[in-house]
Scaffold this motif. Sequence first.
Motif, PDB file in Angstrom:
ATOM      1  N   LEU A  89       4.764   7.620  -8.310  1.00 49.18           N
ATOM      2  CA  LEU A  89       4.789   7.590  -6.846  1.00 49.18           C
ATOM      3  C   LEU A  89       5.365   6.280  -6.327  1.00 49.18           C
ATOM      4  O   LEU A  89       6.155   6.273  -5.378  1.00 49.18           O
ATOM      5  CB  LEU A  89       3.385   7.806  -6.282  1.00 49.18           C
ATOM      6  N   ARG A  90       4.997   5.181  -6.939  1.00 45.57           N
ATOM      7  CA  ARG A  90       5.518   3.872  -6.500  1.00 45.57           C
ATOM      8  C   ARG A  90       7.000   3.722  -6.834  1.00 45.57           C
ATOM      9  O   ARG A  90       7.740   3.086  -6.092  1.00 45.57           O
ATOM     10  CB  ARG A  90       4.707   2.743  -7.114  1.00 45.57           C
ATOM     11  N   ASN A  91       7.445   4.329  -7.931  1.00 47.17           N
ATOM     12  CA  ASN A  91       8.857   4.256  -8.297  1.00 47.17           C
ATOM     13  C   ASN A  91       9.751   5.028  -7.333  1.00 47.17           C
ATOM     14  O   ASN A  91      10.957   4.810  -7.300  1.00 47.17           O
ATOM     15  CB  ASN A  91       9.076   4.761  -9.722  1.00 47.17           C
ATOM     16  N   ARG A  92       9.180   5.915  -6.551  1.00 44.97           N
ATOM     17  CA  ARG A  92       9.953   6.646  -5.544  1.00 44.97           C
ATOM     18  C   ARG A  92      10.371   5.730  -4.397  1.00 44.97           C
ATOM     19  O   ARG A  92      11.228   6.093  -3.606  1.00 44.97           O
ATOM     20  CB  ARG A  92       9.138   7.817  -4.995  1.00 44.97           C
ATOM     21  N   MET A  93       9.714   4.582  -4.303  1.00 45.06           N
ATOM     22  CA  MET A  93      10.027   3.571  -3.287  1.00 45.06           C
ATOM     23  C   MET A  93       9.891   4.105  -1.866  1.00 45.06           C
ATOM     24  O   MET A  93      10.566   3.651  -0.958  1.00 45.06           O
ATOM     25  CB  MET A  93      11.443   2.992  -3.515  1.00 45.06           C
ATOM     26  N   GLU A  94       9.027   5.075  -1.683  1.00 44.20           N
ATOM     27  CA  GLU A  94       8.738   5.596  -0.356  1.00 44.20           C
ATOM     28  C   GLU A  94       7.355   5.110   0.045  1.00 44.20           C
ATOM     29  O   GLU A  94       6.421   5.196  -0.750  1.00 44.20           O
ATOM     30  CB  GLU A  94       8.786   7.121  -0.359  1.00 44.20           C
ATOM     31  N   PRO A  95       7.204   4.614   1.278  1.00 42.97           N
ATOM     32  CA  PRO A  95       5.897   4.074   1.682  1.00 42.97           C
ATOM     33  C   PRO A  95       4.830   5.150   1.883  1.00 42.97           C
ATOM     34  O   PRO A  95       3.648   4.856   1.855  1.00 42.97           O
ATOM     35  CB  PRO A  95       6.191   3.360   2.997  1.00 42.97           C
ATOM     36  N   GLU A  96       5.256   6.397   2.082  1.00 42.53           N
ATOM     37  CA  GLU A  96       4.317   7.495   2.283  1.00 42.53           C
ATOM     38  C   GLU A  96       4.635   8.633   1.322  1.00 42.53           C
ATOM     39  O   GLU A  96       5.794   8.895   1.008  1.00 42.53           O
ATOM     40  CB  GLU A  96       4.393   8.024   3.711  1.00 42.53           C
ATOM     41  N   VAL A  97       3.575   9.296   0.890  1.00 38.26           N
ATOM     42  CA  VAL A  97       3.733  10.442   0.001  1.00 38.26           C
ATOM     43  C   VAL A  97       2.798  11.540   0.489  1.00 38.26           C
ATOM     44  O   VAL A  97       1.673  11.272   0.915  1.00 38.26           O
ATOM     45  CB  VAL A  97       3.446  10.063  -1.473  1.00 38.26           C
ATOM     46  N   ASN A  98       3.275  12.757   0.437  1.00 41.37           N
ATOM     47  CA  ASN A  98       2.481  13.896   0.860  1.00 41.37           C
ATOM     48  C   ASN A  98       1.427  14.200  -0.203  1.00 41.37           C
ATOM     49  O   ASN A  98       1.719  14.200  -1.396  1.00 41.37           O
ATOM     50  CB  ASN A  98       3.404  15.101   1.072  1.00 41.37           C
ATOM     51  N   PRO A 110       0.814  -1.217   0.000  1.00 41.83           N
ATOM     52  CA  PRO A 110       0.000   0.000   0.000  1.00 41.83           C
ATOM     53  C   PRO A 110       0.852   1.274   0.000  1.00 41.83           C
ATOM     54  O   PRO A 110       1.880   1.341   0.668  1.00 41.83           O
ATOM     55  CB  PRO A 110      -0.814  -0.080   1.284  1.00 41.83           C
ATOM     56  N   LEU A 111       0.395   2.233  -0.755  1.00 41.92           N
ATOM     57  CA  LEU A 111       1.020   3.545  -0.790  1.00 41.92           C
ATOM     58  C   LEU A 111       0.156   4.447   0.087  1.00 41.92           C
ATOM     59  O   LEU A 111      -1.029   4.586  -0.157  1.00 41.92           O
ATOM     60  CB  LEU A 111       1.060   4.066  -2.226  1.00 41.92           C
ATOM     61  N   VAL A 112       0.750   5.021   1.121  1.00 40.46           N
ATOM     62  CA  VAL A 112       0.004   5.824   2.079  1.00 40.46           C
ATOM     63  C   VAL A 112       0.166   7.301   1.745  1.00 40.46           C
ATOM     64  O   VAL A 112       1.273   7.779   1.501  1.00 40.46           O
ATOM     65  CB  VAL A 112       0.475   5.538   3.521  1.00 40.46           C
ATOM     66  N   VAL A 113      -0.961   8.003   1.731  1.00 40.25           N
ATOM     67  CA  VAL A 113      -0.972   9.437   1.457  1.00 40.25           C
ATOM     68  C   VAL A 113      -1.119  10.178   2.777  1.00 40.25           C
ATOM     69  O   VAL A 113      -2.019   9.882   3.565  1.00 40.25           O
ATOM     70  CB  VAL A 113      -2.141   9.809   0.512  1.00 40.25           C
ATOM     71  N   VAL A 114      -0.209  11.135   3.012  1.00 43.21           N
ATOM     72  CA  VAL A 114      -0.286  11.973   4.203  1.00 43.21           C
ATOM     73  C   VAL A 114      -1.035  13.241   3.810  1.00 43.21           C
ATOM     74  O   VAL A 114      -0.575  14.014   2.974  1.00 43.21           O
ATOM     75  CB  VAL A 114       1.122  12.317   4.744  1.00 43.21           C
ATOM     76  N   LYS A 115      -2.214  13.433   4.409  1.00 43.45           N
ATOM     77  CA  LYS A 115      -3.082  14.561   4.081  1.00 43.45           C
ATOM     78  C   LYS A 115      -2.574  15.846   4.742  1.00 43.45           C
ATOM     79  O   LYS A 115      -1.689  15.819   5.591  1.00 43.45           O
ATOM     80  CB  LYS A 115      -4.512  14.274   4.562  1.00 43.45           C
ATOM     81  N   LYS A 116      -3.155  16.976   4.338  1.00 42.15           N
ATOM     82  CA  LYS A 116      -2.756  18.279   4.866  1.00 42.15           C
ATOM     83  C   LYS A 116      -2.869  18.350   6.383  1.00 42.15           C
ATOM     84  O   LYS A 116      -2.050  18.982   7.040  1.00 42.15           O
ATOM     85  CB  LYS A 116      -3.614  19.396   4.263  1.00 42.15           C
ATOM     86  N   ASP A 117      -3.892  17.691   6.935  1.00 47.90           N
ATOM     87  CA  ASP A 117      -4.118  17.753   8.386  1.00 47.90           C
ATOM     88  C   ASP A 117      -3.358  16.668   9.149  1.00 47.90           C
ATOM     89  O   ASP A 117      -3.550  16.506  10.350  1.00 47.90           O
ATOM     90  CB  ASP A 117      -5.611  17.676   8.704  1.00 47.90           C
ATOM     91  N   GLY A 118      -2.510  15.910   8.457  1.00 42.99           N
ATOM     92  CA  GLY A 118      -1.698  14.891   9.116  1.00 42.99           C
ATOM     93  C   GLY A 118      -2.299  13.495   9.083  1.00 42.99           C
ATOM     94  O   GLY A 118      -1.624  12.526   9.431  1.00 42.99           O
ATOM     95  N   ARG A 119      -3.576  13.386   8.692  1.00 46.35           N
ATOM     96  CA  ARG A 119      -4.185  12.057   8.587  1.00 46.35           C
ATOM     97  C   ARG A 119      -3.483  11.267   7.492  1.00 46.35           C
ATOM     98  O   ARG A 119      -2.937  11.828   6.557  1.00 46.35           O
ATOM     99  CB  ARG A 119      -5.676  12.158   8.227  1.00 46.35           C
ATOM    100  N   ARG A 120      -3.550   9.952   7.631  1.00 47.85           N
ATOM    101  CA  ARG A 120      -2.965   9.069   6.640  1.00 47.85           C
ATOM    102  C   ARG A 120      -4.055   8.163   6.087  1.00 47.85           C
ATOM    103  O   ARG A 120      -4.879   7.659   6.833  1.00 47.85           O
ATOM    104  CB  ARG A 120      -1.859   8.232   7.268  1.00 47.85           C
ATOM    105  N   GLU A 121      -4.029   7.975   4.764  1.00 41.99           N
ATOM    106  CA  GLU A 121      -4.962   7.045   4.141  1.00 41.99           C
ATOM    107  C   GLU A 121      -4.285   6.399   2.939  1.00 41.99           C
ATOM    108  O   GLU A 121      -3.347   6.953   2.367  1.00 41.99           O
ATOM    109  CB  GLU A 121      -6.274   7.719   3.742  1.00 41.99           C
ATOM    110  N   VAL A 122      -4.753   5.230   2.583  1.00 35.46           N
ATOM    111  CA  VAL A 122      -4.179   4.490   1.460  1.00 35.46           C
ATOM    112  C   VAL A 122      -4.510   5.231   0.167  1.00 35.46           C
ATOM    113  O   VAL A 122      -5.628   5.728  -0.010  1.00 35.46           O
ATOM    114  CB  VAL A 122      -4.739   3.047   1.428  1.00 35.46           C
ATOM    115  N   PHE A 123      -3.526   5.319  -0.729  1.00 31.58           N
ATOM    116  CA  PHE A 123      -3.720   5.969  -2.024  1.00 31.58           C
ATOM    117  C   PHE A 123      -4.871   5.286  -2.749  1.00 31.58           C
ATOM    118  O   PHE A 123      -4.924   4.063  -2.864  1.00 31.58           O
ATOM    119  CB  PHE A 123      -2.440   5.873  -2.861  1.00 31.58           C
ATOM    120  N   ASP A 124      -5.796   6.096  -3.230  1.00 30.58           N
ATOM    121  CA  ASP A 124      -6.956   5.594  -3.956  1.00 30.58           C
ATOM    122  C   ASP A 124      -6.978   6.247  -5.331  1.00 30.58           C
ATOM    123  O   ASP A 124      -7.338   7.414  -5.469  1.00 30.58           O
ATOM    124  CB  ASP A 124      -8.232   5.925  -3.174  1.00 30.58           C
ATOM    125  N   ARG A 125      -6.576   5.473  -6.331  1.00 37.46           N
ATOM    126  CA  ARG A 125      -6.497   6.007  -7.689  1.00 37.46           C
ATOM    127  C   ARG A 125      -7.866   6.484  -8.167  1.00 37.46           C
ATOM    128  O   ARG A 125      -7.973   7.435  -8.921  1.00 37.46           O
ATOM    129  CB  ARG A 125      -5.887   4.981  -8.643  1.00 37.46           C
TER     130      ARG A 125
END
Length: 150
Positions: free
Chosen positions: A95-104, A48-63
């Motif tokens: 985003l997945r090629n960045r190999m980072e588990p979280e993305v802003n 899973p690729l996790v998106v860090v929202k503006k308010d700090g919440r985290r949710e799974v990337f949803d294409r």
Amino acid sequence: MRCPFCGNLDSRVLDSRPADAGQAIRRRRECGECGKRFTTYERVDEVPLVVVKKDGRREVFDRNKLLSGLIKACEKRPVSVERLERFVAEIEKELRNRMEPEVNSAIIGELAMDWLREEDEVAYVRFASVYREFQDVQNFMQELEKFLKR
């Protein structure tokens, strides 16, 4: 595969073809019970690729969430849904090629705005007005001025 119309688990594949630049397989199916046809997509199960929202919440990337926002921005504009789907696939791949588990979320928003800026000016302004959360006309005008300077 469960039929979305009647819930039956028996369906047959009528057609299979690559989708999303080879990242998925699109299958046309027909329900064995009600006879209705529907489309499914098969993708590799990835971490899973996790998106860090503006308010700090985290949710799974949803294409689909990104695609939905782009479709709304491009409503009644000459941008095909297929083109938008390819773009969303490109963003996800990048985003997945960045190999980072979280993305802003700001990175995703900026990628979308950069693409829309080149693709369709009206869609860009629509997307920016929601993404930037303009509080008044002055904020909106500032964004338009930045856009026109480019």
